[in-house]
Each structure stands twice: as structure tokens, then as C-alpha cells.
Design a protein around this motif. Sequence first.
Motif, PDB file in Angstrom:
ATOM      1  N   GLY A 299      44.516 -91.878 -61.423  1.00  0.00           N
ATOM      2  CA  GLY A 299      45.173 -90.695 -60.862  1.00  0.00           C
ATOM      3  C   GLY A 299      46.509 -90.970 -60.221  1.00  0.00           C
ATOM      4  N   ILE A 300      47.134 -92.073 -60.630  1.00  0.00           N
ATOM      5  CA  ILE A 300      48.450 -92.434 -60.087  1.00  0.00           C
ATOM      6  C   ILE A 300      49.533 -91.645 -60.798  1.00  0.00           C
ATOM      7  N   MET A 301      50.524 -91.177 -60.045  1.00  0.00           N
ATOM      8  CA  MET A 301      51.668 -90.447 -60.605  1.00  0.00           C
ATOM      9  C   MET A 301      52.779 -91.440 -60.953  1.00  0.00           C
ATOM     10  N   GLU A 302      53.029 -91.610 -62.251  1.00  0.00           N
ATOM     11  CA  GLU A 302      54.129 -92.457 -62.716  1.00  0.00           C
ATOM     12  C   GLU A 302      55.344 -91.563 -62.944  1.00  0.00           C
ATOM     13  N   LYS A 303      56.320 -91.640 -62.057  1.00  0.00           N
ATOM     14  CA  LYS A 303      57.492 -90.778 -62.158  1.00  0.00           C
ATOM     15  C   LYS A 303      58.399 -91.240 -63.295  1.00  0.00           C
ATOM     16  N   MET A 304      58.641 -90.321 -64.224  1.00  0.00           N
ATOM     17  CA  MET A 304      59.539 -90.613 -65.340  1.00  0.00           C
ATOM     18  C   MET A 304      60.969 -90.211 -64.988  1.00  0.00           C
ATOM     19  N   ILE A 305      61.129 -88.960 -64.565  1.00  0.00           N
ATOM     20  CA  ILE A 305      62.436 -88.475 -64.118  1.00  0.00           C
ATOM     21  C   ILE A 305      62.319 -88.177 -62.631  1.00  0.00           C
ATOM     22  N   LYS A 342      46.782 -85.616 -57.953  1.00  0.00           N
ATOM     23  CA  LYS A 342      45.983 -84.541 -57.354  1.00  0.00           C
ATOM     24  C   LYS A 342      46.819 -83.700 -56.381  1.00  0.00           C
ATOM     25  N   ASN A 343      47.901 -84.274 -55.900  1.00  0.00           N
ATOM     26  CA  ASN A 343      48.787 -83.554 -54.985  1.00  0.00           C
ATOM     27  C   ASN A 343      50.023 -82.998 -55.682  1.00  0.00           C
ATOM     28  N   CYS A 344      50.059 -83.109 -57.012  1.00  0.00           N
ATOM     29  CA  CYS A 344      51.206 -82.633 -57.791  1.00  0.00           C
ATOM     30  C   CYS A 344      50.799 -81.437 -58.653  1.00  0.00           C
ATOM     31  N   LYS A 345      51.778 -80.826 -59.308  1.00  0.00           N
ATOM     32  CA  LYS A 345      51.551 -79.648 -60.149  1.00  0.00           C
ATOM     33  C   LYS A 345      51.434 -80.055 -61.615  1.00  0.00           C
ATOM     34  N   LEU A 346      50.318 -79.700 -62.228  1.00  0.00           N
ATOM     35  CA  LEU A 346      50.126 -80.003 -63.646  1.00  0.00           C
ATOM     36  C   LEU A 346      50.993 -79.072 -64.492  1.00  0.00           C
ATOM     37  N   LEU A 347      51.796 -79.660 -65.376  1.00  0.00           N
ATOM     38  CA  LEU A 347      52.657 -78.871 -66.256  1.00  0.00           C
ATOM     39  C   LEU A 347      52.058 -78.722 -67.653  1.00  0.00           C
TER      40      LEU A 347
END
Length: 407
Positions: A299-305, A342-347
Amino acid sequence: MSTNENKELVFHTNIGKITVSGIIQKIFTYIKNKIEKNFQTSICGAIITVPAYFNNIQKKTIRKSAKLINLKLLRLLNEPTAAAIAYGLEKQRKGFICVYDIGGGTFDVSILKISEGIFEVLATNGDCHLGGDDFDRLLASFLYSKIKNKPKITDILFKKLLVIAEKVKIQLSKKSSVTVELLHSKINCSVLEFNVLIDPYIKKTLNILKQALQDASVKKSNIKDIILVGGSTYIPLIRKKIHNFFKKKTLQLLNPVEVVAHGAGLQANFLYHKKNKNIQSILLLDIVSISIGIELLGGIMEKMIVKGSKIPTEVVKIFTTFKDNQTGFCINIFQGESKYVKNCKLLKKFKIKKLPPKKAGEIKIVIAFRIDADNLLSVTTQEQTSKIRHRIQMDTIYHNKNINKKK
């Protein structure tokens, strides 16, 4: 409220069910018809402004709604940038500009650099759920608390209280106190009482402002001009707090309620007449307001941009499988700043299938995120050996294009 088969919010009203995009379409249709009737001509295109801190889904809702009524969208323009255009072009201003924008439902702050017709957004921050509506709710509850022998609160009663609260709020911008008759009781509210209610919210906007300055690497002493946008900036406490923060007066040459429309009109005029040498050129250099990335294992957020990236932009990274004989790969695209999805918005979610079965780590998948000049996000994935390629262009929210082909 509920959701339909496309996972779009549906409101249940007295006149039937309606989606968010349906509401926006009705607003656009009304404005378009009114303008065409008044000017006896058809609209060939439109600049539509949105809060700077709108996420990708919110922006796509606007695009979708305009497209469905055949309204040609010349550009989706951030409101703070539009406000800066209104002042920058008319007064030939240069230097660092702060745009403090608080309306009914949203708050945005942007730091821009203006020079010779170039509008460069250095940083933007905000809260899509903070604005004058919050002040109305606080004031409505406060007025209700002052009623003697008060009845039980109901939805209908609270809606009436909200209407009265908004009127009181507006009057308190000019008066020290206001008295209203409410449920056979005379209720008084002073500007001091109102200020106590809204002060925590204003402090929150100042913290957001400080973060925007930090992201832009600009000291508040270097800000040349402060532009106020939105009806809520008429509130004296907000103007006082901004003045105290920057130690300088805000620009008040243009109506805060109209300044965004004024700037959008100037930008539309430029786009329509851009071949005319007599029309001053405008170059908008915008940034990504909220980071976009994918979900990794755990569930880690890998930031692309990342937030603050210049538009247009492209980021390419290589990912691999995590177990033997893995023939599929799930790509979950999120938007947000948290370390965890889990704390971000699914696109969007989509899958890569029919990968060749190999040991973990041997499959290499190249993922490219691109945002073009029109702020449209596209995601391309390609497996290096089999040439299986997927492409998602997020030009609509609920019906994205999937291209799965072998070369």
C-alpha cells in the motif's frame, strides 16, 4: 446520495436523480444559452476556470460535462492564474505575486512569478473543503444556540438558518453587529463573535499559505502584490490577517468576485486573436498541484509525477514482478501527498495481462506518466521483451481508453 454503475455520485432530489456531471451540464447549458441569447451569436469556445487545488477527477468532470453539451473547451484555467492575468496584463506588473482565493466552498493559494507576459506558477496549495459555506454553518449553529425555547433542529430548519446566516455574514462585513428575528426571537450577533467562530479556519488558510511560500522558495517579504479572490475575502478579519501577515496592502482595484472571470476573458481574447500582433502575448507556465503515482506492495504510494512539477511533464520508471511465474500486473493510479495510498485519491485501476511466465524480477515493465499542456494525464506501460503495451488517456473519468496490443 448513491452511486451509479460508473461509480459517479447521484443526488436524489424532489425532481429526480441527477449526477454531479449532470448538474454541471445544466449550469453550463444555462450560461451558454443566456450569452447566445443576449449577444445573438453562438459561442465558438470557452475558457473554464477551476480552483488550483482541484484533483484530476474533479478536472475531468468539468471536461466531460463541457464535452457532453458540445461546448468547446479552449483551456481549463486555474482560478489564481486567471486572477493574476487580470492584474498582470492591465497594470504591467512584474515580480512575485500571491493569489489568496477563498470562495464559498474551496480555498486556494498560489505563488506566481510574472515577467513580460509570462505567468509562471511556482507553487499552489489549498483545501477543496474550506470556504464561506463553513462560515455559514458555524454562524447558523451559533444563531440557533441563542434561541430561547428552541425547537428540535431539522434539515429544513437548518437550511433556513443557513440562508439567514449567509445574510448576517454579508452584513457583518459592513456593520459591527446585526440583529435578526429568528423563530419569534430577536437574535444579535456581533462581528467579534463572528470572528471568534471563523478564526480557526483563517489560521488554517495562513498555514496553507506558509506552505505554498515554502514550496515556491519565496520569502513573504519578496511578495510584491497580493491579489484577493472570492466573495469571502470581503470579510474584514480575512483582509486584516492577510495585511498583518505580509505587512502590506492587498490589491483591490478589481472586484474579488469578478477578477477570475476578467482574467479568463483576457486569456480567451488572446487565444482567439493570438495571430494579431496588437494583442499582447501570454505564456502560462503551470505546475502539477497534487502528486500522482501508483500503488506498490504494502500500500505504498510511489510518486511518479510529484507536486510542483512543470507542465507539460513526463516521468518514466521501470518496475518488475515480485513473484515467480507472475503473468499479470495490476496498476492502481492514485493522487495525493501521503506515503500510503489509503490516504490518497484513487484515479484509475487497470491490469496488464499475458506476461511471459518468468522468475521474480526478470520481467521489466516500463511505466511512463505524461501530463500535456492541456493538463491531460496519460499512462503508458510496456513489457520490454514481449512488447505488450497498455495506454490509458484519462480524458474522461469513468470511461477511460485501454489499448492492449502486441508489436
